[in-house]
Design a protein around this motif. Structure first.
Motif, mmCIF file in Angstrom:
data_model
loop_
_atom_site.group_PDB
_atom_site.id
_atom_site.type_symbol
_atom_site.label_atom_id
_atom_site.label_comp_id
_atom_site.label_asym_id
_atom_site.label_seq_id
_atom_site.Cartn_x
_atom_site.Cartn_y
_atom_site.Cartn_z
ATOM 1 N N LEU A 251 -24.967 30.513 6.967
ATOM 2 C CA LEU A 251 -24.900 30.463 5.510
ATOM 3 C C LEU A 251 -23.881 31.459 4.964
ATOM 4 C CD1 LEU A 251 -28.670 30.249 4.446
ATOM 5 C CD2 LEU A 251 -27.036 28.374 4.712
ATOM 6 N N PRO A 252 -23.135 31.059 3.931
ATOM 7 C CA PRO A 252 -22.256 32.021 3.242
ATOM 8 C C PRO A 252 -23.096 33.057 2.509
ATOM 9 C CG PRO A 252 -22.321 29.923 2.076
ATOM 10 C CD PRO A 252 -23.043 29.712 3.367
ATOM 11 N N MET A 253 -22.500 34.169 2.186
ATOM 12 C CA MET A 253 -23.237 35.289 1.598
ATOM 13 C C MET A 253 -23.951 34.906 0.308
ATOM 14 S SD MET A 253 -23.081 37.803 3.632
ATOM 15 C CE MET A 253 -23.743 39.051 2.534
ATOM 16 N N ASP A 254 -23.325 34.084 -0.535
ATOM 17 C CA ASP A 254 -23.956 33.757 -1.813
ATOM 18 C C ASP A 254 -25.179 32.865 -1.647
ATOM 19 O OD1 ASP A 254 -22.440 31.553 -1.034
ATOM 20 O OD2 ASP A 254 -22.008 30.938 -3.088
ATOM 21 N N ALA A 255 -25.319 32.219 -0.482
ATOM 22 C CA ALA A 255 -26.463 31.340 -0.248
ATOM 23 C C ALA A 255 -27.610 32.039 0.471
ATOM 24 C CB ALA A 255 -26.024 30.124 0.563
ATOM 25 N N MET A 256 -27.333 33.136 1.152
ATOM 26 C CA MET A 256 -28.331 33.752 2.028
ATOM 27 C C MET A 256 -29.565 34.248 1.292
ATOM 28 S SD MET A 256 -26.191 35.775 4.985
ATOM 29 C CE MET A 256 -27.718 36.269 5.796
ATOM 30 N N GLU A 257 -29.419 34.615 0.025
ATOM 31 C CA GLU A 257 -30.559 35.156 -0.709
ATOM 32 C C GLU A 257 -31.319 34.102 -1.501
ATOM 33 O OE1 GLU A 257 -29.412 38.396 -3.133
ATOM 34 O OE2 GLU A 257 -28.742 39.662 -1.462
ATOM 35 N N GLN A 258 -30.771 32.900 -1.613
ATOM 36 C CA GLN A 258 -31.396 31.914 -2.494
ATOM 37 C C GLN A 258 -31.661 30.549 -1.866
ATOM 38 O OE1 GLN A 258 -29.673 31.884 -6.611
ATOM 39 N NE2 GLN A 258 -28.144 33.247 -5.715
ATOM 40 N N LEU A 259 -30.807 30.119 -0.941
ATOM 41 C CA LEU A 259 -30.928 28.764 -0.402
ATOM 42 C C LEU A 259 -31.938 28.704 0.738
ATOM 43 C CD1 LEU A 259 -29.936 25.816 -0.237
ATOM 44 C CD2 LEU A 259 -28.194 26.605 1.388
ATOM 45 N N TRP A 260 -32.883 27.764 0.611
ATOM 46 C CA TRP A 260 -33.768 27.420 1.727
ATOM 47 C C TRP A 260 -33.160 26.175 2.361
ATOM 48 C CZ3 TRP A 260 -36.660 31.159 3.243
ATOM 49 C CH2 TRP A 260 -37.238 32.042 2.324
ATOM 50 N N TYR A 261 -32.353 26.388 3.370
ATOM 51 C CA TYR A 261 -31.516 25.341 3.937
ATOM 52 C C TYR A 261 -32.326 24.136 4.416
ATOM 53 C CZ TYR A 261 -27.899 23.181 6.833
ATOM 54 O OH TYR A 261 -27.013 22.294 7.391
ATOM 55 N N SER A 262 -33.485 24.384 5.000
ATOM 56 C CA SER A 262 -34.300 23.303 5.570
ATOM 57 C C SER A 262 -35.447 22.899 4.649
ATOM 58 C CB SER A 262 -34.849 23.723 6.942
ATOM 59 O OG SER A 262 -33.804 24.051 7.827
ATOM 60 N N ASN A 263 -35.258 23.082 3.340
ATOM 61 C CA ASN A 263 -36.340 22.833 2.390
ATOM 62 C C ASN A 263 -36.809 21.383 2.384
ATOM 63 O OD1 ASN A 263 -37.928 24.477 0.664
ATOM 64 N ND2 ASN A 263 -37.126 23.391 -1.123
ATOM 65 N N VAL A 264 -36.015 20.491 2.941
ATOM 66 C CA VAL A 264 -36.429 19.093 3.066
ATOM 67 C C VAL A 264 -37.722 18.982 3.871
ATOM 68 C CG1 VAL A 264 -35.079 18.634 5.159
ATOM 69 C CG2 VAL A 264 -35.591 16.764 3.585
ATOM 70 N N LEU A 265 -37.921 19.886 4.840
ATOM 71 C CA LEU A 265 -39.145 19.857 5.657
ATOM 72 C C LEU A 265 -40.385 20.118 4.806
ATOM 73 C CD1 LEU A 265 -38.011 21.788 8.874
ATOM 74 C CD2 LEU A 265 -38.186 19.310 8.528
ATOM 75 N N CYS A 266 -40.262 21.025 3.847
ATOM 76 C CA CYS A 266 -41.400 21.314 2.958
ATOM 77 C C CYS A 266 -41.759 20.073 2.154
ATOM 78 C CB CYS A 266 -41.050 22.469 2.022
ATOM 79 S SG CYS A 266 -40.764 24.047 2.858
ATOM 80 N N GLY A 267 -40.752 19.378 1.662
ATOM 81 C CA GLY A 267 -41.008 18.166 0.898
ATOM 82 C C GLY A 267 -41.644 17.079 1.741
ATOM 83 N N VAL A 268 -41.169 16.923 2.985
ATOM 84 C CA VAL A 268 -41.737 15.914 3.868
ATOM 85 C C VAL A 268 -43.220 16.183 4.096
ATOM 86 C CG1 VAL A 268 -41.756 15.023 6.229
ATOM 87 C CG2 VAL A 268 -39.580 15.367 5.053
ATOM 88 N N LEU A 269 -43.571 17.435 4.399
ATOM 89 C CA LEU A 269 -44.970 17.771 4.644
ATOM 90 C C LEU A 269 -45.806 17.597 3.383
ATOM 91 C CD1 LEU A 269 -44.782 20.918 6.967
ATOM 92 C CD2 LEU A 269 -45.060 18.518 7.586
ATOM 93 N N LYS A 270 -45.285 18.025 2.244
ATOM 94 C CA LYS A 270 -45.996 17.871 0.976
ATOM 95 C C LYS A 270 -46.312 16.403 0.715
ATOM 96 C CE LYS A 270 -47.222 18.670 -3.417
ATOM 97 N NZ LYS A 270 -48.444 19.403 -3.808
ATOM 98 N N GLY A 271 -45.304 15.532 0.854
ATOM 99 C CA GLY A 271 -45.498 14.116 0.590
ATOM 100 C C GLY A 271 -46.448 13.455 1.568
ATOM 101 N N ALA A 272 -46.290 13.778 2.851
ATOM 102 C CA ALA A 272 -47.143 13.168 3.874
ATOM 103 C C ALA A 272 -48.590 13.599 3.718
ATOM 104 C CB ALA A 272 -46.625 13.542 5.262
ATOM 105 N N LEU A 273 -48.815 14.886 3.481
ATOM 106 C CA LEU A 273 -50.186 15.386 3.329
ATOM 107 C C LEU A 273 -50.855 14.813 2.089
ATOM 108 C CD1 LEU A 273 -49.619 19.120 4.364
ATOM 109 C CD2 LEU A 273 -50.923 17.394 5.638
ATOM 110 N N GLU A 274 -50.073 14.630 1.041
ATOM 111 C CA GLU A 274 -50.624 14.058 -0.197
ATOM 112 C C GLU A 274 -51.116 12.635 0.035
ATOM 113 O OE1 GLU A 274 -48.485 13.202 -4.281
ATOM 114 O OE2 GLU A 274 -48.723 15.374 -3.967
#
Length: 208
Positions: free
Chosen positions: A145-168
């Motif tokens: 990750l570039p420096m400006d992204a390291m403090e804010q970007l959750w690069y693999s955040n798609v995984l959180c959405g997948v689990l949220k949707g599947a569990l729901e």
């Protein structure tokens, strides 16, 4: 009790669960389905996801809060559809509690779709919240990750959405979020799953 003692206790509990017959069943099912799954090139998969994140960075002017939200929503849309395929391929019974759910996610779901087995640990005292430690994340291979992204970007955040949707879709209303990521300079990649409530099956109006 100190945080370290709490983590050690949760790891002990997770280890005990991992030795149970049901846990071994989840593991065997995950490995069996993975063997029968048509494979795609891992490098192509990683680079394709990277291109999606890169395009979002361009589209949203590197507003990483919005990018995180978009990745989550993409994952959520995938999860609500993927769960049907997952259940059809594994024929798993309904999990009776969050400990069984954690094992099904770790040893079966992640194995079937990503060929990884995150470690389950750091249980809450109420047994409704746990962490998945992802030692090998195929989404983030070759990524820095570039420096400006390291403090804010959750690069693999798609995984959180997948689990949220599947569990729901299986009546579990959960919060799913990253608390650390090696890409951001943390020591490990940790994803947290917190059960809010068990949803009731909705009955259409006019039906008993």
């Amino acid at each position: 009790m100190s945080r370290q003692q709490s983590i050690n206790s949760s790891q002990t509990a997770a280890s005990a669960t991992a030795q149970s017959p049901l846990s071994r069943s989840f593991k065997a099912t995950g490995e069996d389905v993975w063997k029968r799954t048509e494979k795609i090139n891992a490098e192509l998969f990683t680079l394709t996801y990277g291109a999606i994140v890169s395009q979002l960075c361009t589209d949203y002017g590197r507003d990483f809060t919005k990018i995180n939200e978009q990745l989550f929503q993409m994952g959520y849309s995938i999860g609500v559809r993927l769960i049907e395929d997952f259940l059809a391929r594994t024929a798993l019974p309904r999990c009776q509690d969050m400990q069984e759910t954690s094992e099904a996610l770790s040893k079966c779901a992640f194995k079937v779709f990503l060929n990884i087995t995150p470690r389950v640990t750091n249980w809450s005292s109420t047994k409704d919240t746990f962490s998945l430690i992802i030692d090998e994340n195929p989404l983030s291979d070759f990524v820095e990750l570039p420096m400006d992204a390291m403090e804010q970007l959750w690069y693999s955040n798609v995984l959180c959405g997948v689990l949220k949707g599947a569990l729901e879709m299986v009546q579990l209303d959960c919060d799913v979020f990253f608390v650390s990521d090696i890409l951001r300079g943390d020591q490990q990649t940790e994803l947290r799953v917190k059960l809010n409530k068990v949803l009731k099956d909705e009955i259409p109006i006019g039906e008993d």
